[in-house]
Enzyme design. Structure first.
Site, PDB file in Angstrom:
ATOM      1  N   HIS A 198       0.812  -1.230   0.000  1.00 32.91           N
ATOM      2  CA  HIS A 198       0.000   0.000   0.000  1.00 32.91           C
ATOM      3  C   HIS A 198       0.842   1.274   0.000  1.00 32.91           C
ATOM      4  O   HIS A 198       0.309   2.375  -0.156  1.00 32.91           O
ATOM      5  CB  HIS A 198      -1.009  -0.010   1.161  1.00 32.91           C
ATOM      6  CG  HIS A 198      -0.438   0.163   2.528  1.00 32.91           C
ATOM      7  ND1 HIS A 198      -0.570   1.330   3.237  1.00 32.91           N
ATOM      8  CD2 HIS A 198       0.256  -0.680   3.316  1.00 32.91           C
ATOM      9  CE1 HIS A 198       0.014   1.187   4.423  1.00 32.91           C
ATOM     10  NE2 HIS A 198       0.524  -0.025   4.490  1.00 32.91           N
ATOM     11  N   CYS A 320       1.155   4.967  12.235  1.00 31.94           N
ATOM     12  CA  CYS A 320       0.759   4.111  13.348  1.00 31.94           C
ATOM     13  C   CYS A 320       1.021   4.771  14.687  1.00 31.94           C
ATOM     14  O   CYS A 320       0.462   4.376  15.688  1.00 31.94           O
ATOM     15  CB  CYS A 320       1.494   2.786  13.271  1.00 31.94           C
ATOM     16  SG  CYS A 320       3.236   3.010  13.250  1.00 31.94           S
TER      17      CYS A 320
END
Ligand code: PLP
Length: 382
Positions: A198, A320
């Protein structure tokens, strides 16, 4: 509502139309590649073509490559499973969480982990080598830092590792560098290379792990023996074939894309520099798609939300860890408190245009000025 200007390509990228088409086509074309009738065999052949393409793209045809659920799984699999007990691992203090947590797991299992700190904003290869000895099972580093774009010269490091200890495995997290920089696993003497789809205009939930010596590889996932027995579980056919398409498109446009990314980054930085009290946290020779800067006196959170309201998507650190307070990479790089609190990461892709940047720059300049107006902004000249 303003049009969206997406400048968070280190977090994830917009899939190419071609990648989406391939993924969708193989949701309809649903056969299990392990089955033995013709339609299934066709799917299985397509997967092998993608495997070959990826291996060729990193000059890794002498090794093998397995498909995983993403960069995180590849990294976990390489580090946790393939470090020998009673030995040590050398890594750096500014890795991605996937590596940080894998290393913590090793420590829980009694393996010594040495984390080399950047000096003068750089990881010194000699320092990594000086931490190695005959008990070093693995050296694991990220090629490009996801928050700042710092690059480690993996070819120089790989050669130095093998010179010091032939038996030490070399793992490279290439999630941020693949398709933005040339990677040659033979020249860099890499044993394991982790990739993610991705980040290169593929779709989420797919990655790959290159393995130089498959016969010595230890598994993370056991089951039906797919992926030549190295990674069980029915293959994510759409994801894998979309990854192949993303790599195909990426390779066809490689030089042109890098030139475009460099031009975008240069233009953006030059224009941002008109803003007072700007600190640049990325090195001059950073990866072509990442630029980390601090608008001193402007808290990142406030600027992020102000920009978001105008359609500009950026982040203050890695995707994240963006919900946590401090950036681990900036911390490790020894960047000042004020810079850390106001750091913003801009990251570009081939979909961005100079016109997008002009629009973004206008909004950023206005926003910084207005936030500084209300936050009793006072910067001591350093
Ligand atoms: N390594 C780096 C340097 C990354 O930037 C990321 C994602 O942000 C990962 C690993 C994890 O990859 P994935 O999201 O595919 O699990």
């Amino acid at each position: 509502m303003n049009k969206e200007i997406y400048l968070d390509n280190s977090a994830t990228t917009r899939p190419y139309d071609g990648t989406v088409d391939v993924a969708v086509a193989h949701l309809t074309d649903y056969y299990n590649p392990s089955a033995i009738y013709r339609s299934a065999i066709e799917v299985s052949k397509k997967i092998e073509t993608v495997r070959k393409l990826l291996l060729k793209s990193i000059n890794g045809s002498q090794g093998t490559l397995i498909f995983t659920s993403g960069g995180t799984e590849s990294i976990n699999s390489a580090i946790i499973q393939n470090t020998r007990k009673d030995m040590s691992v050398v890594s750096t203090a500014y890795e991605h969480d996937a590596t940080i947590k894998s290393l913590e797991k090793l420590e829980q299992d009694g393996i010594q982990v040495i984390r080399v700190k950047p000096q003068g904003g750089k990881i010194d290869i000699d320092e990594i080598i000086s931490q190695m000895d005959n008990k070093t099972s693995m050296v694991s580093v990220m090629h490009v830092n996801n928050e700042t774009g710092h690059i480690i010269d993996i070819e120089a490091l790989g050669r130095a590792i093998k010179e010091k200890n032939q038996r030490t495995a070399f793992h490279v997290d290439a999630v941020q560098s693949y398709m933005k920089m040339k990677i040659d696993v033979q020249a860099a003497m890499i044993d394991f290379l982790s990739l993610s789809s991705h980040k290169i205009h593929g779709i989420k939930g797919t990655g790959a792990l290159y393995i130089r010596n498959p016969e010595r590889f230890k598994l993370l996932i056991y089951g039906g023996g797919q992926e030549q027995g190295y990674r069980s579980g029915t293959e994510n056919v759409s994801g894998i074939l979309a990854l192949g398409k993303a790599v195909e498109i990426g390779l066809d446009n490689f030089d042109q894309n890098i030139k475009h990314l460099k031009a975008l980054r240069h233009y953006f930085l030059e224009n941002l520099s008109e803003i007072d009290d700007l600190a640049i946290n990325s090195p001059e020779d950073s990866a072509p798609h990442i630029l980390n800067v601090s608008f001193l006196g402007v808290p990142s959170e406030i600027l992020l939300h102000t920009l978001e309201a105008s359609g500009i998507c950026v982040s203050s650190g890695s995707a994240c860890s963006s919900k946590k307070k401090a950036s681990r990479s900036l911390e490790a790089l020894g960047i000042g408190e004020m810079e850390k609190k106001s750091a913003i990461r801009f990251s570009f892709s081939g979909f961005n245009t100079i016109s997008d940047l002009d629009d973004a720059l206008e909004i950023i300049k206005k926003s910084v000025k207005s936030i500084r107006g209300i936050t009793k902004y006072k910067i001591k000249v350093r």
